[in-house]
Design an enzyme around this catalytic site. Structure first.
Site, short mmCIF file in Angstrom:
data_model
loop_
_atom_site.label_atom_id
_atom_site.label_comp_id
_atom_site.label_asym_id
_atom_site.label_seq_id
_atom_site.Cartn_x
_atom_site.Cartn_y
_atom_site.Cartn_z
N LYS A 20 8.06 -4.74 4.21
CA LYS A 20 8.91 -4.49 5.38
C LYS A 20 8.94 -5.71 6.29
CE LYS A 20 8.48 0.52 5.41
NZ LYS A 20 8.00 1.70 6.15
N SER A 73 4.50 -1.87 8.76
CA SER A 73 3.51 -0.83 8.48
C SER A 73 4.14 0.25 7.60
CB SER A 73 2.95 -0.22 9.77
OG SER A 73 3.94 0.51 10.45
N ASP A 74 3.28 0.95 6.89
CA ASP A 74 3.73 2.07 6.08
C ASP A 74 2.56 3.02 5.89
OD1 ASP A 74 6.28 2.87 4.56
OD2 ASP A 74 4.64 3.41 3.21
N GLN A 75 2.87 4.28 5.68
CA GLN A 75 1.84 5.31 5.61
C GLN A 75 2.06 6.21 4.41
OE1 GLN A 75 1.87 8.73 8.48
NE2 GLN A 75 0.02 7.70 9.20
#
Length: 193
Positions: free
Chosen positions: A52, A68-70
């Site tokens: 990203k 960020s990623d979750q």
């Protein structure tokens, strides 16, 4: 002054970053978030967070870009966003009385110096025992269809929990601020000036 960019369209992540009182721009990157075959959850969140941030690098030279990623993990499976109310209800029924783990990947790239930092934070949610009625009311009221785990910590989701375990509760909302501040300092930007 260092210019900062948040690679996210999430208003929740913007609200978290606002707490640092740093000027920043934001843009929503367009990347393929499909997990690779046999990719570990940690590798997935690292790849997506960095992806990203990297997706915006060409548009923002001489910037620090945050990605960020979750993912939500339950029974050793990565669960995506529910997408519809029936799936959200089914997820919450499975989570009732159980521990659910969240991994949030965080990346900072420094486009001026061609360097980057990538890490992840873990956060566990222990759900209380939930009735079908509570689950139905929650999903109807909150509509958490685009949220990992089928709940929103920043809203009524807090009513579903017995306890939370982890270093930084912001991790659960999608932007681990403690680790982000460490990375920004490593990149030469101290949030306290």
């Amino acid at each position: 002054m260092t210019r900062l960019v948040l690679a996210s369209g999430s208003r929740w992540r913007r609200q978290l970053l606002d707490r640092l009182e740093l000027p920043y721009a934001w843009a929503a990157p367009d990347i393929d978030e499909t997990p690779h075959p046999r990719e570990s959850p940690q590798a997935l969140v690292h790849r997506l967070a960095l992806g990203k941030a990297t997706a915006l690098a060409g548009e923002y030279p001489d910037h620090l870009i945050i990605g960020s990623d979750q993912v939500c993990l339950f029974d050793d499976q990565i669960l995506g966003k529910p997408g519809d109310a029936a799936t959200a209800r089914a997820n919450l029924q499975r989570f009732s009385g159980q521990r659910v783990r969240f991994l949030t990947g965080i990346a900072v790239i420094d486009t001026a110096h061609a360097r980057h930092w990538v890490d992840h934070e873990r956060y566990d949610v222990i759900f209380r025992d939930l009735s079908e009625t509570e689950i139905a009311h929650y999903v109807d009221r909150e509509q958490p269809l685009d949220s990992a785990g089928s709940f929103r910590m920043e809203g009524l989701g807090i009513t579903l929990f017995e306890r939370l375990e982890g270093r930084d509760p912001n991790t659960l909302i999608g932007l681990p601020l403690i680790r982000l501040c460490e990375m920004l300092r490593e990149a030469g930007l101290d949030p306290l000036g």
